[in-house]
Write a protein that holds these residues in place. Sequence first.
Motif, PDB file in Angstrom:
ATOM      1  N   SER A   1       0.824  -1.212   0.000  1.00  0.00           N
ATOM      2  CA  SER A   1       0.000   0.000   0.000  1.00  0.00           C
ATOM      3  C   SER A   1       0.860   1.265   0.000  1.00  0.00           C
ATOM      4  CB  SER A   1      -0.923  -0.004   1.220  1.00  0.00           C
ATOM      5  OG  SER A   1      -1.695   1.166   1.279  1.00  0.00           O
TER       6      SER A   1
ATOM      7  N   MET B   1      -3.062  -7.940 -10.898  1.00  0.00           N
ATOM      8  CA  MET B   1      -3.236  -6.978  -9.814  1.00  0.00           C
ATOM      9  C   MET B   1      -2.024  -6.073  -9.710  1.00  0.00           C
ATOM     10  SD  MET B   1      -4.797  -9.363  -6.773  1.00  0.00           S
ATOM     11  CE  MET B   1      -6.325 -10.279  -6.971  1.00  0.00           C
TER      12      MET B   1
ATOM     13  N   ARG C   1      -2.702  -4.122  -4.423  1.00  0.00           N
ATOM     14  CA  ARG C   1      -3.740  -5.142  -4.292  1.00  0.00           C
ATOM     15  C   ARG C   1      -3.140  -6.539  -4.218  1.00  0.00           C
ATOM     16  NH1 ARG C   1      -8.609  -6.569  -8.493  1.00  0.00           N
ATOM     17  NH2 ARG C   1      -9.830  -7.852  -7.058  1.00  0.00           N
TER      18      ARG C   1
ATOM     19  N   VAL D   1      -3.925  -9.164  -1.153  1.00  0.00           N
ATOM     20  CA  VAL D   1      -4.522 -10.491  -1.344  1.00  0.00           C
ATOM     21  C   VAL D   1      -3.553 -11.580  -0.908  1.00  0.00           C
ATOM     22  CG1 VAL D   1      -5.438 -12.112  -3.044  1.00  0.00           C
ATOM     23  CG2 VAL D   1      -6.026  -9.681  -3.194  1.00  0.00           C
TER      24      VAL D   1
END
Length: 442
Positions: free
Chosen positions: A171, A261, A265, A269
């Motif tokens: 992130s 992705m 992301r 995951v």
Amino acid sequence: MALAPPIEDGGPADDPAVPRGYAWIVFALSFGLLISDYMSRQVLNAVFPLLKAEWALSDARLGMLSGVVALMVGLLTFPLSLLADRWGRVRSLALMAVLWSLATLGCGLAQNYGQMFAARFLVGVGEAAYGSVGIAVVLSVFPKHMRATLTGAFMAGGMFGSVLGMALGGSIAAHLGWRWAFGGMALFGLMLALLYPVVVREKRIAPQGQAGAGGAVRMPLSSLCGSWSVRAAYVGSGLQLFVGGAFIVWMPSFMNRYYAMDAGRAGAVAAVVVLASGAGMILCGMLSDRLCRNAPPMKIKLAMAYCLASCGLLSLGFALAPGAVQLALVAAGMFLAAGTTGPAGAMVANLTHRSVHGTAFATLTLVNNLLGLAPGPYLTGVLADRLGLDVAFRLVPLASLAAAAVFWSMLRHYSADVDRAARDAAAAQAAAAAPGAAGEAA
């Protein structure tokens, strides 16, 4: 002649003279530092796609950046654990945390692959003995019958740290760039490193000061590998961690390549899948303590079951096309793949004397890294370069079959080896007490 009581049997003499509330504080802070350890180690995996694109790196070279940490942990854990036992475990743990945090900051400042490799090398040096010394500290302040649960729960900190490192690191990298991802991990580690020695004091946790804990007894280092069972526990644990180590490192890249992705992301995951491993460490360790308290060999059968079931689930999962079913099977497989951690750690503790637990867990860490965590990511990268990452992921679970075979080899020896360890400990205790008794008689 009756055999000595099994070393696994609990009892009042096995309860350390440490208040239970303080023991849980020690666990919480030690657990927090282990989370920081793995956040610093695994944040790299979340930024693999960004590094690959920016520096034009092959998968094998990316795997080396991860593998060098595990390699240094494997090579240095034994000597640094011995040093920690002499110099003081609390001071050693704090110093280790400062080193790996500063080295993680160096990763964020790296300008090329060589500088990144050097910084990752130092991350490995700093983290080398934390797992073995940290778990020895935790086990020293809790009773013996909680060993599988505590071992699994403590080592689950590695999985939770991996989750946070990948999810939070991905992130941060997506919003601020990959360099800031390393900086965030470094700041968290430095804060805990400064707090730890303020709260955790050597005099309050040192097992050598506990009556009846075996503190006055010093077993020879040869006892670390003195039986077939303890050697098999080391090797079986290491082979099983080949599987977990490989998937933890490469899962964000798998999500990036086969699920399209982005880094943020994919890291999130993949973190959920890795989180399943952490839950497996705790719950499978609790199951081991519950089922095996009066049937010690059941630990071996449980470890074998975890290996075989994880192999089947992961192999089936990666044979399917990308999708929800695949991810569900992979998460279930990862849950069981980590299940051997608690039973294996408890077996090592039960087969060695408390006075050498620091070096016993250093030996376990050494084998875990040299057989599992170091070669797993690298060999997976080599296979990915040649066959594709999806094919590599289908082959990696086969290592669990070898782990199950090694655990199976323990079945004939374990009970006798546990009894022999108890007799050796009793003999050492009597020998340590003899000079004092003679002095009092004089």
